[in-house]
Design a protein around this motif. Structure first.
Motif, PDB file in Angstrom:
ATOM      1  N   ILE A   1       0.126  -1.375  -0.002  1.00 11.58           N
ATOM      2  CA  ILE A   1       0.158   0.036   0.011  1.00 11.58           C
ATOM      3  C   ILE A   1       1.194   1.380  -0.275  1.00 11.58           C
ATOM      4  CG2 ILE A   1      -1.611   1.408   1.007  1.00 11.58           C
ATOM      5  CD1 ILE A   1      -3.099  -1.338   2.075  1.00 11.58           C
ATOM      6  N   VAL A   2       2.079   0.988   1.045  1.00 10.57           N
ATOM      7  CA  VAL A   2       3.008   2.626   0.471  1.00 10.57           C
ATOM      8  C   VAL A   2       3.328   2.696   0.106  1.00 10.57           C
ATOM      9  CG1 VAL A   2       4.766   2.826   1.914  1.00 10.57           C
ATOM     10  CG2 VAL A   2       3.649   2.257   3.199  1.00 10.57           C
ATOM     11  N   VAL A   3       3.968   1.603  -1.487  1.00  9.43           N
ATOM     12  CA  VAL A   3       4.806   1.639  -2.639  1.00  9.43           C
ATOM     13  C   VAL A   3       3.454   2.178  -3.380  1.00  9.43           C
ATOM     14  CG1 VAL A   3       5.856   0.689  -4.820  1.00  9.43           C
ATOM     15  CG2 VAL A   3       6.606  -0.071  -2.131  1.00  9.43           C
ATOM     16  N   ARG A   4       2.288   2.125  -3.172  1.00 11.06           N
ATOM     17  CA  ARG A   4       1.476   2.241  -4.317  1.00 11.06           C
ATOM     18  C   ARG A   4       0.878   3.682  -4.074  1.00 11.06           C
ATOM     19  NH1 ARG A   4      -3.911   4.674  -4.634  1.00 11.06           N
ATOM     20  NH2 ARG A   4      -4.711   3.915  -6.513  1.00 11.06           N
ATOM     21  N   ARG A   5       0.742   3.849  -2.426  1.00 13.84           N
ATOM     22  CA  ARG A   5       0.686   5.645  -2.041  1.00 13.84           C
ATOM     23  C   ARG A   5       1.625   6.137  -2.650  1.00 13.84           C
ATOM     24  NH1 ARG A   5      -0.544   5.763   3.991  1.00 13.84           N
ATOM     25  NH2 ARG A   5      -2.149   4.361   2.710  1.00 13.84           N
ATOM     26  N   SER A   6       3.394   5.960  -2.259  1.00 13.39           N
ATOM     27  CA  SER A   6       4.324   7.168  -2.990  1.00 13.39           C
ATOM     28  C   SER A   6       4.911   7.396  -4.530  1.00 13.39           C
ATOM     29  CB  SER A   6       5.243   6.223  -2.502  1.00 13.39           C
ATOM     30  OG  SER A   6       5.626   5.943  -0.691  1.00 13.39           O
ATOM     31  N   ALA A   7       3.990   6.129  -4.641  1.00 19.70           N
ATOM     32  CA  ALA A   7       4.147   6.031  -6.606  1.00 19.70           C
ATOM     33  C   ALA A   7       3.006   7.418  -6.837  1.00 19.70           C
ATOM     34  CB  ALA A   7       3.829   5.062  -7.015  1.00 19.70           C
ATOM     35  N   VAL A   8       1.645   7.079  -6.259  1.00 21.05           N
ATOM     36  CA  VAL A   8       1.479   8.020  -6.714  1.00 21.05           C
ATOM     37  C   VAL A   8       1.309   9.807  -6.714  1.00 21.05           C
ATOM     38  CG1 VAL A   8      -1.221   8.972  -6.226  1.00 21.05           C
ATOM     39  CG2 VAL A   8      -1.139   6.684  -6.976  1.00 21.05           C
ATOM     40  N   ARG A   9       1.302  10.037  -5.258  1.00 25.25           N
ATOM     41  CA  ARG A   9       2.328  11.097  -5.156  1.00 25.25           C
ATOM     42  C   ARG A   9       3.977  11.333  -5.438  1.00 25.25           C
ATOM     43  NH1 ARG A   9       1.730  14.162  -0.072  1.00 25.25           N
ATOM     44  NH2 ARG A   9       3.766  14.952   0.621  1.00 25.25           N
ATOM     45  N   THR A  10       3.930  10.853  -5.864  1.00 24.45           N
ATOM     46  CA  THR A  10       5.615  11.369  -6.449  1.00 24.45           C
ATOM     47  C   THR A  10       4.851  11.505  -8.284  1.00 24.45           C
ATOM     48  OG1 THR A  10       7.293   9.580  -5.365  1.00 24.45           O
ATOM     49  CG2 THR A  10       7.636  10.492  -7.653  1.00 24.45           C
ATOM     50  N   TRP A  11       3.956  11.439  -8.344  1.00 22.82           N
ATOM     51  CA  TRP A  11       3.586  11.571 -10.008  1.00 22.82           C
ATOM     52  C   TRP A  11       2.794  12.750  -9.601  1.00 22.82           C
ATOM     53  CZ3 TRP A  11      -1.495   9.846 -11.876  1.00 22.82           C
ATOM     54  CH2 TRP A  11      -2.001  10.261 -12.797  1.00 22.82           C
ATOM     55  N   VAL A  12       1.966  12.490  -8.923  1.00 18.70           N
ATOM     56  CA  VAL A  12       1.212  13.995  -8.413  1.00 18.70           C
ATOM     57  C   VAL A  12       1.888  14.989  -8.318  1.00 18.70           C
ATOM     58  CG1 VAL A  12      -0.698  14.933  -7.623  1.00 18.70           C
ATOM     59  CG2 VAL A  12      -1.150  12.852  -8.163  1.00 18.70           C
ATOM     60  N   LEU A  13       2.953  15.277  -7.503  1.00 15.22           N
ATOM     61  CA  LEU A  13       3.965  16.341  -6.977  1.00 15.22           C
ATOM     62  C   LEU A  13       4.207  16.713  -7.914  1.00 15.22           C
ATOM     63  CD1 LEU A  13       3.589  15.839  -3.420  1.00 15.22           C
ATOM     64  CD2 LEU A  13       2.490  17.150  -4.436  1.00 15.22           C
ATOM     65  N   GLY A  14       5.064  15.382  -8.979  1.00 16.30           N
ATOM     66  CA  GLY A  14       5.626  16.025 -10.259  1.00 16.30           C
ATOM     67  C   GLY A  14       5.646  16.283 -11.308  1.00 16.30           C
ATOM     68  N   GLY A  15       3.978  16.628 -10.485  1.00 17.52           N
ATOM     69  CA  GLY A  15       3.060  18.385 -12.296  1.00 17.52           C
ATOM     70  C   GLY A  15       2.658  16.554 -13.510  1.00 17.52           C
ATOM     71  N   PHE A  16       2.646  15.146 -12.583  1.00 18.56           N
ATOM     72  CA  PHE A  16       2.433  14.544 -13.740  1.00 18.56           C
ATOM     73  C   PHE A  16       3.276  14.270 -15.228  1.00 18.56           C
ATOM     74  CE2 PHE A  16      -1.267  15.875 -12.162  1.00 18.56           C
ATOM     75  CZ  PHE A  16      -1.755  14.337 -11.579  1.00 18.56           C
ATOM     76  N   THR A  17       4.705  14.703 -15.099  1.00 19.90           N
ATOM     77  CA  THR A  17       4.969  14.635 -16.215  1.00 19.90           C
ATOM     78  C   THR A  17       6.346  13.662 -16.215  1.00 19.90           C
ATOM     79  OG1 THR A  17       7.710  15.312 -14.570  1.00 19.90           O
ATOM     80  CG2 THR A  17       6.389  17.361 -15.364  1.00 19.90           C
ATOM     81  N   GLN A  18       6.055  12.660 -15.098  1.00 22.58           N
ATOM     82  CA  GLN A  18       6.698  10.808 -15.832  1.00 22.58           C
ATOM     83  C   GLN A  18       4.912  10.244 -15.915  1.00 22.58           C
ATOM     84  OE1 GLN A  18       9.101  10.039 -12.848  1.00 22.58           O
ATOM     85  NE2 GLN A  18      10.200  12.327 -12.474  1.00 22.58           N
ATOM     86  N   GLY A  19       5.056   9.067 -16.891  1.00 22.14           N
ATOM     87  CA  GLY A  19       4.578   8.522 -16.898  1.00 22.14           C
ATOM     88  C   GLY A  19       4.132   7.847 -15.502  1.00 22.14           C
TER      89      GLY A  19
END
Length: 237
Positions: free
Chosen positions: A167-185
């Motif tokens: 669950i933490v891996v999933r949450r961390s990945a989503v958070r990184t994706w979002v806080l990065g401004g969706f600049t990565q897939g």
């Protein structure tokens, strides 16, 4: 024809119900994102989803519930995906497969994430139900993993550790994706998060006497962020 896959597919009535749920959630997010919470009513959401207000209340109690959009099928489907993994697969590999399945789900609603982040930033208190769902998911994953591993979760911490880590891996990945401004897939971010977890688990300076190596870098596929300000933390989903 894959008979098992055909039997697992929801019937027409269930698919229509899920489509209506998704339409109401999308309408609520879109309207609140553009107008603000106080300027949107249940009637507005129902009209945007092309259903009656009575139908709205078959799915949600309030406009806030429609806004948070905690999929009522999510926990059951994710746990079922884990249980259906081959018995020969290790628990860790099975959890990775579940995360990849979830990746497809995240990407199906990719266009809603920027709206969700903007709304969550303005109304952080609305998404508490999503945290409750995360806690429920951890309990159910722990049970499924305990069964798979042949362990009693009351006596062994391992199923709970693996469930919580997933669950933490999933949450961390989503958070990184979002806080990065969706600049990565999102798939790239998820793969990088998993790789860094494996790297971290492999480190043991106390026994090897070596200094930790730099973790794998997150691959980048630049594109212009569509939000002008730094997005706040996303609600867990």
């Amino acid at each position: 024809m894959n008979i098992a896959a055909h039997e697992d597919r929801p019937g027409l009535r269930e698919r229509k119900k899920r489509a209506t749920w998704a339409a109401l959630h999308r309408a609520a997010l879109t309207l609140v994102d553009s107008r603000g919470l106080d300027q949107v009513t249940v009637d507005d959401i129902a009209a945007a989803a092309d259903v009656s207000p009575r139908t709205f209340f078959n799915y949600f109690r309030t406009k806030e519930d429609a806004l948070t959009g905690v999929d009522p099928h999510y926990v059951d489907e994710l746990v079922t995906t884990l249980r259906d993994r081959p018995e020969s697969e290790s628990p860790v590999a099975a959890c990775r497969a579940v995360l990849l399945w979830d990746c497809e789900r995240v990407l199906r609603g990719e266009d809603l994430w920027e709206k969700r982040v903007r709304v969550a930033t303005r109304h952080r208190d609305l998404f508490q139900s999503a945290w409750a769902t995360s806690a429920h998911l951890e309990i159910e994953l722990t049970r499924a993993l305990a069964h798979r591993m042949g362990l009693d979760p009351k006596r062994s911490p391992l199923p709970g550790i693996l469930a919580g880590t997933t669950i933490v891996v999933r949450r961390s990945a989503v958070r990184t994706w979002v806080l990065g401004g969706f600049t990565q897939g999102y798939r790239d971010v998820l793969d990088s998060t998993l790789a860094q977890l494996v790297h971290l688990a492999a480190l043991d300076p106390a026994t090897t006497g070596s200094s930790p190596q730099s973790p794998p870098s997150t691959p980048s596929t630049p594109r212009t962020p569509s939000t002008s300000s730094t997005p706040g933390p996303p609600p867990p989903a």
